[in-house]
Write an enzyme that holds these catalytic residues in place. Structure first.
Site, mmCIF file in Angstrom:
data_model
loop_
_atom_site.group_PDB
_atom_site.id
_atom_site.type_symbol
_atom_site.label_atom_id
_atom_site.label_comp_id
_atom_site.label_asym_id
_atom_site.label_seq_id
_atom_site.Cartn_x
_atom_site.Cartn_y
_atom_site.Cartn_z
ATOM 1 N N THR A 211 0.894 -1.155 -0.036
ATOM 2 C CA THR A 211 0.104 0.066 -0.135
ATOM 3 C C THR A 211 0.891 1.397 0.077
ATOM 4 O OG1 THR A 211 -2.000 1.073 0.911
ATOM 5 C CG2 THR A 211 -0.468 0.218 2.382
ATOM 6 N N ASN A 212 0.522 2.396 0.432
ATOM 7 C CA ASN A 212 1.228 3.754 0.458
ATOM 8 C C ASN A 212 0.656 4.456 1.510
ATOM 9 O OD1 ASN A 212 -1.221 5.481 -0.556
ATOM 10 N ND2 ASN A 212 -0.842 3.881 -2.277
ATOM 11 N N ARG A 213 1.318 5.576 1.598
ATOM 12 C CA ARG A 213 0.961 6.545 2.644
ATOM 13 C C ARG A 213 -0.265 7.526 2.848
ATOM 14 N NH1 ARG A 213 5.937 6.333 5.532
ATOM 15 N NH2 ARG A 213 7.622 5.796 3.960
ATOM 16 N N SER A 214 -1.112 7.217 1.704
ATOM 17 C CA SER A 214 -2.261 7.967 1.814
ATOM 18 C C SER A 214 -3.310 7.899 2.859
ATOM 19 C CB SER A 214 -3.040 7.876 0.315
ATOM 20 O OG SER A 214 -4.390 8.617 0.276
#
Ligand code: PMT
Length: 416
Positions: A211-214
């Site tokens: 996933t990512n940091r959003s």
């Protein structure tokens, strides 16, 4: 465009429930949002909270007596009813709902409600069995049929010590509905807006994912701002820790492919698509069905094959205004301009995600707006809600330009 509560006259009607103490918090939030709040209390409400308490918060005279010769009601019998942009009744008791449904006008609050043409939002609070009682439900149905908006009570522990559906709804849900009602005549009224938010999740195995940091904050702020400007909003959201915004249709998804399907469905017939989500460009080719075990020595390493995900912005077709983001850590304008052209966008929000207070997770953001005709507007660092409104200002102009058969006005502005 500002918060629809700003500078608006809002009547806060308070009736006699223990939840009246929560109306003090609501009054405070309304004042903080810039509303001019006139509190009207029933006699029973004054048994729970004093008028002075509300007056100290709103800095305006509280009306609790229809016959008080010094009050607003006496000066102009129904002055508040006429001046109000909206009336919020919180908490509304079963007794008040019954009297409203029958058109009683025996006190200042009922008189105001009977005489107003302003939209009315009602947040009931009472014992669970009173709420479930067919008589109460009949009154609620009648008031709904007259166009009044309800923020239904929540399940939980009640003043009696029993549990049930009867607790006053969460203040943000109540204010969300009020904002939505006030925004009905806004510049996006009658428009369907689809917004994506959050970081998609691609499974590696049943316990791990990419996933990512959003955090979803940017997309949620856009969804709320569009709602407050009168739009019918669908928020397609990857998992976040945020509460779903009230008055917005929420479609929860996890992977990029699930987001693709949801956006495709929601965008059918929409006027605007705004992709604020951080979509994973790749997914694991073959996610393991069981947890991947450490094999041999850790130093042996593990190779995971990734395959490309669909580009949602590029692949979803339709005659809507297409807005994309570009999250960049270098060469912001060059990379953003390339994305604008490649994805055939009407507007691109170039987001420098390398600086403090901008991009992932923060409450503020620094962006540059790029139009398809080479227009450029550089915004200073702003709360994400203000960035959302700046984006929607441009969207409204593009929609208006389409209506005129032109490409919209040209804009070259910088704010430093
Ligand atoms: O959620 P927050 O913590 O508030 O952070 C906000 C944000 C940084 C996530 C947001 O402001 C932002 O920049 N969102 C876009 C992030 C991103 O994925 O950018 P990108 O440059 O990789 O993608 C370009 C555009 O194509 C984006 O609109 C993206 O949604 C879209 N895209 C990307 C990949 C893909 N497979 N499909 C897409 O539609």
């Amino acid at each position: 465009m500002a918060d629809p509560l700003r500078d608006r006259f809002v009547v806060l009607g308070v009736s006699g429930s223990i939840a009246a103490y929560k109306a003090v918090d609501l009054a405070s939030r309304l004042v903080k949002a810039g509303a001019r709040v006139d509190v009207v209390m029933t006699k029973a409400a004054t048994q729970f909270v004093t008028p002075l308490c509300f007056q100290s918060i709103t800095h305006r005279r509280v009306v609790d007596d229809l016959w008080d010769r010094n009050s607003e009601m006496a000066v102009e019998h129904v002055g508040l009813a006429k001046r109000a942009a909206a009336i919020l009744v919180a908490p509304a008791t079963a007794d008040l709902l019954a009297k409203m449904a029958l058109g009683f006008a025996e006190d200042a609050l009922l008189t105001t409600l009977l005489d107003t043409r302003a939209p009315v939002v009602i947040a009931p609070a009472m014992e669970g069995d009173m709420w479930a009682n067919p008589l109460t439900q009949e009154h609620v149905a009648k008031l709904r049929s007259l166009g009044m908006a309800f923020v239904e009570p929540e399940e939980g522990r009640l003043a009696s010590g029993l549990s049930g559906r009867g607790r006053l709804a969460d203040p943000e849900a109540i204010l969300g509905t009020l904002r939505q009602v006030l925004g009905r005549g806004g510049d996006l009224a009658g428009r369907r807006v689809v917004v994506s938010a959050g970081g998609t999740q691609e499974p590696i195995d049943p316990v791990r994912l990419i996933t990512n940091r959003s955090s979803g904050k940017m997309g949620y702020a856009i969804a709320e701002a569009a709602r407050d400007r009168g739009a019918e909003v669908t928020l397609v959201t990857a998992p976040t820790a945020l509460a779903p915004p009230h008055g917005v249709a929420v479609a929860p998804v996890d992977t990029a492919r699930a987001m693709h399907r949801a956006v495709e469905g929601a965008a059918r017939g929409a006027d605007v698509l705004i992709m604020a989500a951080a979509v994973s460009d790749y997914r694991v080719a073959n996610p393991a069905e069981q947890k991947i075990k450490k094999r041999g020595e850790a130093a042996d390493g593990l190779t995971i094959e990734l395959v490309p995900n669909p580009d949602i912005l590029q692949e979803v077709t339709g005659d809507f205004v297409r807005v994309g983001f570009a999250a960049e850590t270098e060469d912001l304008l060059a990379n953003a301009g390339a994305k604008l052209r490649k994805k055939g966008l009407d507007l691109l929000v170039a987001n420098d995600v390398s600086g403090a207070g901008s991009g992932f997770g923060s409450d503020t953001n620094r962006v540059i707006l790029l139009g398809r005709g080479g227009e450029i507007e550089e915004l200073p660092i702003l709360p994400k809600r203000a960035v959302a409104d700046a984006i929607l200002d441009r969207v409204v102009a593009i929609l208006a330009g389409r209506g005129r058969g032109a490409g919209g006005r040209r804009w070259v502005e910088t704010h430093r």
